[in-house]
Write an enzyme that holds these catalytic residues in place. Sequence first.
Site, PDB file in Angstrom:
ATOM      1  N   LYS A 142       0.836  -1.194  -0.182  1.00  0.00           N
ATOM      2  CA  LYS A 142      -0.124   0.107  -0.032  1.00  0.00           C
ATOM      3  C   LYS A 142       0.890   1.222  -0.048  1.00  0.00           C
ATOM      4  CE  LYS A 142      -3.871  -2.223   2.344  1.00  0.00           C
ATOM      5  NZ  LYS A 142      -4.797  -2.186   3.384  1.00  0.00           N
TER       6      LYS A 142
ATOM      7  N   TYR B  22     -12.209  -1.341  -3.723  1.00  0.00           N
ATOM      8  CA  TYR B  22     -12.716  -1.825  -2.222  1.00  0.00           C
ATOM      9  C   TYR B  22     -14.336  -1.756  -2.286  1.00  0.00           C
ATOM     10  CZ  TYR B  22      -8.568  -2.045   0.655  1.00  0.00           C
ATOM     11  OH  TYR B  22      -7.136  -2.574   1.168  1.00  0.00           O
TER      12      TYR B  22
ATOM     13  N   PHE C 163     -15.357   3.586   7.131  1.00  0.00           N
ATOM     14  CA  PHE C 163     -13.972   3.924   6.790  1.00  0.00           C
ATOM     15  C   PHE C 163     -13.689   3.933   5.242  1.00  0.00           C
ATOM     16  CE2 PHE C 163     -13.954  -0.811   7.676  1.00  0.00           C
ATOM     17  CZ  PHE C 163     -13.492  -1.267   6.708  1.00  0.00           C
TER      18      PHE C 163
ATOM     19  N   ARG D 167      -2.242 -14.458   3.574  1.00  0.00           N
ATOM     20  CA  ARG D 167      -2.942 -13.759   4.723  1.00  0.00           C
ATOM     21  C   ARG D 167      -2.094 -14.151   5.970  1.00  0.00           C
ATOM     22  NH1 ARG D 167      -7.279 -10.255   3.833  1.00  0.00           N
ATOM     23  NH2 ARG D 167      -7.900 -10.775   5.728  1.00  0.00           N
TER      24      ARG D 167
ATOM     25  N   THR E 176      -5.801  -7.549  10.373  1.00  0.00           N
ATOM     26  CA  THR E 176      -6.050  -6.025   9.749  1.00  0.00           C
ATOM     27  C   THR E 176      -5.528  -4.921  10.668  1.00  0.00           C
ATOM     28  OG1 THR E 176      -8.026  -7.063   8.905  1.00  0.00           O
ATOM     29  CG2 THR E 176      -7.816  -4.488   9.011  1.00  0.00           C
TER      30      THR E 176
ATOM     31  N   ARG F  35       2.182  -7.048   9.216  1.00  0.00           N
ATOM     32  CA  ARG F  35       1.413  -5.666   9.787  1.00  0.00           C
ATOM     33  C   ARG F  35       1.865  -5.703  11.450  1.00  0.00           C
ATOM     34  NH1 ARG F  35      -4.455  -7.279   7.094  1.00  0.00           N
ATOM     35  NH2 ARG F  35      -4.140  -5.829   5.400  1.00  0.00           N
TER      36      ARG F  35
ATOM     37  N   ASN G 110      -1.893  -0.071   6.981  1.00  0.00           N
ATOM     38  CA  ASN G 110      -1.358  -1.391   7.349  1.00  0.00           C
ATOM     39  C   ASN G 110      -0.545  -2.064   6.279  1.00  0.00           C
ATOM     40  OD1 ASN G 110      -3.510  -2.018   5.796  1.00  0.00           O
ATOM     41  ND2 ASN G 110      -4.587  -3.180   7.209  1.00  0.00           N
TER      42      ASN G 110
ATOM     43  N   HIS H 125      -2.120  -5.369   1.460  1.00  0.00           N
ATOM     44  CA  HIS H 125      -3.241  -6.007   0.973  1.00  0.00           C
ATOM     45  C   HIS H 125      -3.242  -7.405   0.606  1.00  0.00           C
ATOM     46  CE1 HIS H 125      -7.277  -6.909  -0.640  1.00  0.00           C
ATOM     47  NE2 HIS H 125      -6.500  -7.541  -1.718  1.00  0.00           N
TER      48      HIS H 125
ATOM     49  N   GLU I  45      -9.946  -9.518  -8.031  1.00  0.00           N
ATOM     50  CA  GLU I  45      -8.930  -8.682  -7.738  1.00  0.00           C
ATOM     51  C   GLU I  45      -7.598  -8.518  -8.742  1.00  0.00           C
ATOM     52  OE1 GLU I  45      -9.870  -7.919  -3.008  1.00  0.00           O
ATOM     53  OE2 GLU I  45      -8.008  -8.740  -3.401  1.00  0.00           O
TER      54      GLU I  45
HETATM   55  P1  ATP Z   1      -6.983  -5.870   3.057  1.00  0.00           P
HETATM   56  O1  ATP Z   1      -8.417  -5.970   2.472  1.00  0.00           O
HETATM   57  O2  ATP Z   1      -6.554  -4.446   2.766  1.00  0.00           O
HETATM   58  O3  ATP Z   1      -6.110  -6.810   2.727  1.00  0.00           O
HETATM   59  P2  ATP Z   1      -8.092  -6.897   5.458  1.00  0.00           P
HETATM   60  O4  ATP Z   1      -8.876  -7.878   4.532  1.00  0.00           O
HETATM   61  O5  ATP Z   1      -7.321  -7.440   6.697  1.00  0.00           O
HETATM   62  O6  ATP Z   1      -7.411  -6.063   4.475  1.00  0.00           O
HETATM   63  P3  ATP Z   1     -10.563  -5.513   5.391  1.00  0.00           P
HETATM   64  O7  ATP Z   1     -11.673  -5.630   6.589  1.00  0.00           O
HETATM   65  O8  ATP Z   1     -10.725  -6.071   4.072  1.00  0.00           O
HETATM   66  O9  ATP Z   1      -9.407  -5.893   6.154  1.00  0.00           O
HETATM   67  O10 ATP Z   1     -10.568  -3.744   5.381  1.00  0.00           O
HETATM   68  C1  ATP Z   1      -9.772  -3.266   4.048  1.00  0.00           C
HETATM   69  C2  ATP Z   1      -8.899  -2.219   4.603  1.00  0.00           C
HETATM   70  O11 ATP Z   1      -9.698  -0.928   5.100  1.00  0.00           O
HETATM   71  C3  ATP Z   1      -7.948  -2.583   5.749  1.00  0.00           C
HETATM   72  O12 ATP Z   1      -6.796  -3.088   5.507  1.00  0.00           O
HETATM   73  C4  ATP Z   1      -7.628  -1.295   6.485  1.00  0.00           C
HETATM   74  O13 ATP Z   1      -6.735  -0.428   5.529  1.00  0.00           O
HETATM   75  C5  ATP Z   1      -8.940  -0.713   6.299  1.00  0.00           C
HETATM   76  N1  ATP Z   1      -9.595  -0.715   7.483  1.00  0.00           N
HETATM   77  C6  ATP Z   1     -10.250  -1.845   7.883  1.00  0.00           C
HETATM   78  N2  ATP Z   1     -11.135  -1.541   8.977  1.00  0.00           N
HETATM   79  C7  ATP Z   1     -10.833  -0.386   9.389  1.00  0.00           C
HETATM   80  C8  ATP Z   1     -11.215   0.422  10.420  1.00  0.00           C
HETATM   81  N3  ATP Z   1     -11.912  -0.026  11.467  1.00  0.00           N
HETATM   82  N4  ATP Z   1     -10.721   2.009  10.466  1.00  0.00           N
HETATM   83  C9  ATP Z   1     -10.166   2.334   9.473  1.00  0.00           C
HETATM   84  N5  ATP Z   1      -9.767   1.492   8.386  1.00  0.00           N
HETATM   85  C10 ATP Z   1      -9.816   0.217   8.350  1.00  0.00           C
HETATM   86 MG    MG Z   2      -9.948  -7.255   2.887  1.00  0.00          MG
END
Ligand code: ATP
Ligand code: MG
Length: 140
Positions: free
Chosen positions: A10, A50, A58, A86, A92, A103, A113, A116, A127
């Site tokens: 990212k 997304y 968010f 993962r 996350t 992370r 973080n 992705h 994706e």
């Molecule tokens: P990613 O999809 O980026 O791999 P993830 O699958 O671990 O991450 P998701 O729930 O898909 O998490 O959320 C997508 C992204 O949105 C997170 O990686 C983070 O950058 C952001 N995000 C998720 N939850 C929050 C939150 N509570 N507050 C702020 N940003 C968040």
């Molecule tokens: Mg995700």
Amino acid sequence: MMQRTLAIIKPDGVARGLIGAVISRLEETGLKIAAMKMIQMTKKQAEGFYKVHAEKPFFDSVTDFMCSGPCIVMVLEGEEGIERYRKLMGATNYKEAEEGTIRRDFATDIEKNVVHGSDSPETAKYEINYFFNALEMISG
Ligand code: ATP
Ligand code: MG
């Protein structure tokens, strides 16, 4: 089962000089890079990427963040590649991520973080096709 997954370093990871560190960990784990490029998404492209999170509080912030600078997008390939990558990323929220994960070691914020990774075969397909065409991927 051999799987492909979509990985992103990212904008925070690229800006902080973590490209090499993240790629080293992928290679040490034995995941193969089937495609890789640097891009900077537009807001619309980040929203499309997304879109499953469109209703989340968010969403506006994370899509602003994802287009705030260049990212490295990659297709990774390996046995159980989705789950293995993962695990390497960690939770996350970096505060809940296991020791030794990307992370846990590098993230500074629940949003910023560093990486992705796709979370299922269906999202991996969506994706990967979002960023790459067949000619850009190494097969085998
Ligand atoms: P990613 O999809 O980026 O791999 P993830 O699958 O671990 O991450 P998701 O729930 O898909 O998490 O959320 C997508 C992204 O949105 C997170 O990686 C983070 O950058 C952001 N995000 C998720 N939850 C929050 C939150 N509570 N507050 C702020 N940003 C968040
Ligand atoms: Mg995700």
